[in-house]
Motif scaffolding. Structure first.
Motif, PDB file in Angstrom:
ATOM      1  N   TYR A  81      -0.333   1.108   6.134  1.00  0.00           N
ATOM      2  CA  TYR A  81       0.334   1.032   4.828  1.00  0.00           C
ATOM      3  C   TYR A  81       1.801   0.687   5.058  1.00  0.00           C
ATOM      4  O   TYR A  81       2.284   0.725   6.176  1.00  0.00           O
ATOM      5  N   ASP A  82       2.506   0.357   3.960  1.00  0.00           N
ATOM      6  CA  ASP A  82       3.904  -0.044   4.136  1.00  0.00           C
ATOM      7  C   ASP A  82       4.892   0.775   3.318  1.00  0.00           C
ATOM      8  O   ASP A  82       6.098   0.632   3.510  1.00  0.00           O
ATOM      9  N   ARG A  83       4.432   1.642   2.428  1.00  0.00           N
ATOM     10  CA  ARG A  83       5.346   2.446   1.622  1.00  0.00           C
ATOM     11  C   ARG A  83       4.808   3.866   1.487  1.00  0.00           C
ATOM     12  O   ARG A  83       3.611   4.083   1.365  1.00  0.00           O
ATOM     13  N   MET A  84       5.750   4.815   1.491  1.00  0.00           N
ATOM     14  CA  MET A  84       5.381   6.212   1.264  1.00  0.00           C
ATOM     15  C   MET A  84       6.453   6.854   0.402  1.00  0.00           C
ATOM     16  O   MET A  84       7.652   6.644   0.617  1.00  0.00           O
ATOM     17  N   PHE A  85       6.001   7.627  -0.561  1.00  0.00           N
ATOM     18  CA  PHE A  85       6.893   8.447  -1.377  1.00  0.00           C
ATOM     19  C   PHE A  85       6.498   9.900  -1.156  1.00  0.00           C
ATOM     20  O   PHE A  85       5.318  10.236  -1.219  1.00  0.00           O
ATOM     21  N   ILE A 140       0.897  -1.160   0.000  1.00  0.00           N
ATOM     22  CA  ILE A 140       0.000   0.000   0.000  1.00  0.00           C
ATOM     23  C   ILE A 140       0.929   1.203   0.000  1.00  0.00           C
ATOM     24  O   ILE A 140       1.663   1.433   0.962  1.00  0.00           O
ATOM     25  N   LEU A 141       0.914   1.962  -1.104  1.00  0.00           N
ATOM     26  CA  LEU A 141       1.810   3.099  -1.301  1.00  0.00           C
ATOM     27  C   LEU A 141       1.046   4.406  -1.165  1.00  0.00           C
ATOM     28  O   LEU A 141       0.027   4.602  -1.818  1.00  0.00           O
ATOM     29  N   ILE A 142       1.558   5.282  -0.317  1.00  0.00           N
ATOM     30  CA  ILE A 142       1.033   6.640  -0.194  1.00  0.00           C
ATOM     31  C   ILE A 142       1.982   7.540  -0.976  1.00  0.00           C
ATOM     32  O   ILE A 142       3.169   7.611  -0.663  1.00  0.00           O
ATOM     33  N   ASP A 143       1.459   8.217  -1.993  1.00  0.00           N
ATOM     34  CA  ASP A 143       2.248   9.115  -2.851  1.00  0.00           C
ATOM     35  C   ASP A 143       1.888  10.553  -2.485  1.00  0.00           C
ATOM     36  O   ASP A 143       0.842  11.057  -2.879  1.00  0.00           O
ATOM     37  N   VAL A 144       2.757  11.189  -1.691  1.00  0.00           N
ATOM     38  CA  VAL A 144       2.484  12.538  -1.179  1.00  0.00           C
ATOM     39  C   VAL A 144       3.039  13.578  -2.151  1.00  0.00           C
ATOM     40  O   VAL A 144       4.201  13.529  -2.529  1.00  0.00           O
ATOM     41  N   GLY A 145       2.193  14.540  -2.537  1.00  0.00           N
ATOM     42  CA  GLY A 145       2.588  15.545  -3.512  1.00  0.00           C
ATOM     43  C   GLY A 145       2.680  14.900  -4.887  1.00  0.00           C
ATOM     44  O   GLY A 145       3.665  15.033  -5.591  1.00  0.00           O
ATOM     45  N   ALA A 146       1.625  14.203  -5.263  1.00  0.00           N
ATOM     46  CA  ALA A 146       1.634  13.336  -6.446  1.00  0.00           C
ATOM     47  C   ALA A 146       1.859  14.085  -7.762  1.00  0.00           C
ATOM     48  O   ALA A 146       2.401  13.513  -8.699  1.00  0.00           O
ATOM     49  N   GLY A 147       1.448  15.339  -7.848  1.00  0.00           N
ATOM     50  CA  GLY A 147       1.642  16.107  -9.079  1.00  0.00           C
ATOM     51  C   GLY A 147       1.001  15.428 -10.273  1.00  0.00           C
ATOM     52  O   GLY A 147      -0.173  15.092 -10.250  1.00  0.00           O
ATOM     53  N   LYS A 151       3.100   6.714  12.830  1.00  0.00           N
ATOM     54  CA  LYS A 151       1.884   6.251  13.496  1.00  0.00           C
ATOM     55  C   LYS A 151       1.174   5.138  12.719  1.00  0.00           C
ATOM     56  O   LYS A 151       0.714   4.166  13.316  1.00  0.00           O
ATOM     57  N   TYR A 152       1.077   5.265  11.394  1.00  0.00           N
ATOM     58  CA  TYR A 152       0.239   4.350  10.614  1.00  0.00           C
ATOM     59  C   TYR A 152       0.993   3.311   9.786  1.00  0.00           C
ATOM     60  O   TYR A 152       0.406   2.302   9.402  1.00  0.00           O
ATOM     61  N   ALA A 153       2.263   3.530   9.480  1.00  0.00           N
ATOM     62  CA  ALA A 153       2.995   2.572   8.646  1.00  0.00           C
ATOM     63  C   ALA A 153       3.275   1.300   9.427  1.00  0.00           C
ATOM     64  O   ALA A 153       3.482   1.321  10.641  1.00  0.00           O
ATOM     65  N   LYS A 154       3.280   0.201   8.713  1.00  0.00           N
ATOM     66  CA  LYS A 154       3.606  -1.095   9.309  1.00  0.00           C
ATOM     67  C   LYS A 154       5.064  -1.089   9.767  1.00  0.00           C
ATOM     68  O   LYS A 154       5.848  -0.248   9.330  1.00  0.00           O
ATOM     69  N   ALA A 155       5.431  -2.051  10.591  1.00  0.00           N
ATOM     70  CA  ALA A 155       6.806  -2.133  11.125  1.00  0.00           C
ATOM     71  C   ALA A 155       7.834  -2.186  10.005  1.00  0.00           C
ATOM     72  O   ALA A 155       8.906  -1.603  10.113  1.00  0.00           O
ATOM     73  N   GLU A 156       7.501  -2.867   8.896  1.00  0.00           N
ATOM     74  CA  GLU A 156       8.437  -2.966   7.772  1.00  0.00           C
ATOM     75  C   GLU A 156       8.284  -1.796   6.796  1.00  0.00           C
ATOM     76  O   GLU A 156       8.742  -1.858   5.651  1.00  0.00           O
ATOM     77  N   GLY A 157       7.673  -0.714   7.255  1.00  0.00           N
ATOM     78  CA  GLY A 157       7.440   0.460   6.412  1.00  0.00           C
ATOM     79  C   GLY A 157       8.716   1.101   5.903  1.00  0.00           C
ATOM     80  O   GLY A 157       9.726   1.154   6.610  1.00  0.00           O
ATOM     81  N   ARG A 158       8.651   1.568   4.668  1.00  0.00           N
ATOM     82  CA  ARG A 158       9.801   2.222   4.022  1.00  0.00           C
ATOM     83  C   ARG A 158       9.323   3.519   3.392  1.00  0.00           C
ATOM     84  O   ARG A 158       8.242   3.585   2.827  1.00  0.00           O
ATOM     85  N   ILE A 159      10.168   4.538   3.496  1.00  0.00           N
ATOM     86  CA  ILE A 159       9.839   5.853   2.953  1.00  0.00           C
ATOM     87  C   ILE A 159      10.939   6.302   2.005  1.00  0.00           C
ATOM     88  O   ILE A 159      12.122   6.039   2.249  1.00  0.00           O
ATOM     89  N   VAL A 160      10.543   6.944   0.915  1.00  0.00           N
ATOM     90  CA  VAL A 160      11.486   7.537  -0.033  1.00  0.00           C
ATOM     91  C   VAL A 160      11.068   8.990  -0.240  1.00  0.00           C
ATOM     92  O   VAL A 160       9.891   9.277  -0.479  1.00  0.00           O
ATOM     93  N   ILE A 161      12.047   9.879  -0.097  1.00  0.00           N
ATOM     94  CA  ILE A 161      11.811  11.317  -0.252  1.00  0.00           C
ATOM     95  C   ILE A 161      12.725  11.822  -1.357  1.00  0.00           C
ATOM     96  O   ILE A 161      13.933  11.590  -1.314  1.00  0.00           O
ATOM     97  N   ASN A 162      12.159  12.519  -2.335  1.00  0.00           N
ATOM     98  CA  ASN A 162      12.981  13.161  -3.362  1.00  0.00           C
ATOM     99  C   ASN A 162      13.099  14.637  -3.026  1.00  0.00           C
ATOM    100  O   ASN A 162      12.091  15.300  -2.776  1.00  0.00           O
TER     101      ASN A 162
END
Length: 191
Positions: free
Chosen positions: A101-105, A36-43, A122-133
């Motif tokens: 969810y488990d992924r956020m960009f 489950i990917l959250i795409d923040v500032g999707a443009g 708060k909401y990401a699963k323990a194996e959650g990963r985030i990528v920021i550009n």
């Protein structure tokens, strides 16, 4: 479907994550079939849309507040005939669904980086990963400082510079794109 070329997206006046940066960013997300990917500032939606093509059993929530972005994002989703991506209109973190969810960009945070990262914690699963550009040094500095303060693990920064060749008569001249910092972090320590 996999990797999508820039020319295949509708762009209009909005900036777009270029295909080389998109390829690296999506690789860094380490998407799983059911992520489950959250795409923040999707443009224009390039990250979320390309990410959705890897998710047979997953879902993308594309968060966008700008009207022209929302319109272009919806057109691009329709163009690629994707059913596992939902446009969420609003500003992050308020507009981010309160789901596990488990992924956020993060492609844009409009000054809300800390509260977006708090939402992730708060909401990401323990194996959650985030990528920021990040394009600016200020965003790079702010993001890495906050990731450390909030006890994210495995923080990594990669600087990517892409040049494109253009024909000038019989010669090829290289023109540089903006350098991009790709920041990756995990919610918990990974093995």
């Amino acid at each position: 479907m996999g990797h999508i070329y820039d020319k295949d997206f509708i762009q209009k006046e909005l900036p777009m994550t270029k295909q080389e940066i998109r390829a690296i960013s999506i690789a860094k997300l380490q998407l799983k079939d059911d992520s489950i990917l959250i795409d923040v500032g999707a443009g224009t939606g390039t990250i979320g849309i390309e990410g959705a093509t890897y998710l047979r059993n997953g879902m993308v929530y594309s968060i966008e507040k700008e009207e022209k972005g929302i319109e272009t994002l919806k057109e691009n989703i329709k163009r690629f005939n994707l059913e596992n991506i939902e446009v969420v209109v609003g500003r992050a973190p308020e507009a981010i669904p309160e789901i596990s969810y488990d992924r956020m960009f993060i492609g844009g945070s409009t000054g809300s980086m800390r509260s977006i990262l708090d939402h992730f914690k708060k909401y990401a699963k323990a194996e959650g990963r985030i990528v920021i550009n990040a394009i600016t040094l200020e965003t790079l500095a702010d993001a890495t400082k906050l990731l450390r303060e909030l006890n994210f693990k495995n923080i990594e920064v990669v600087n990517v510079v892409v040049s494109r060749g253009k024909n000038i008569g019989p010669y090829t001249m290289m023109y540089g794109e903006n350098p991009i910092y790709i920041i990756t972090a995990d919610k918990e320590e990974t093995k």
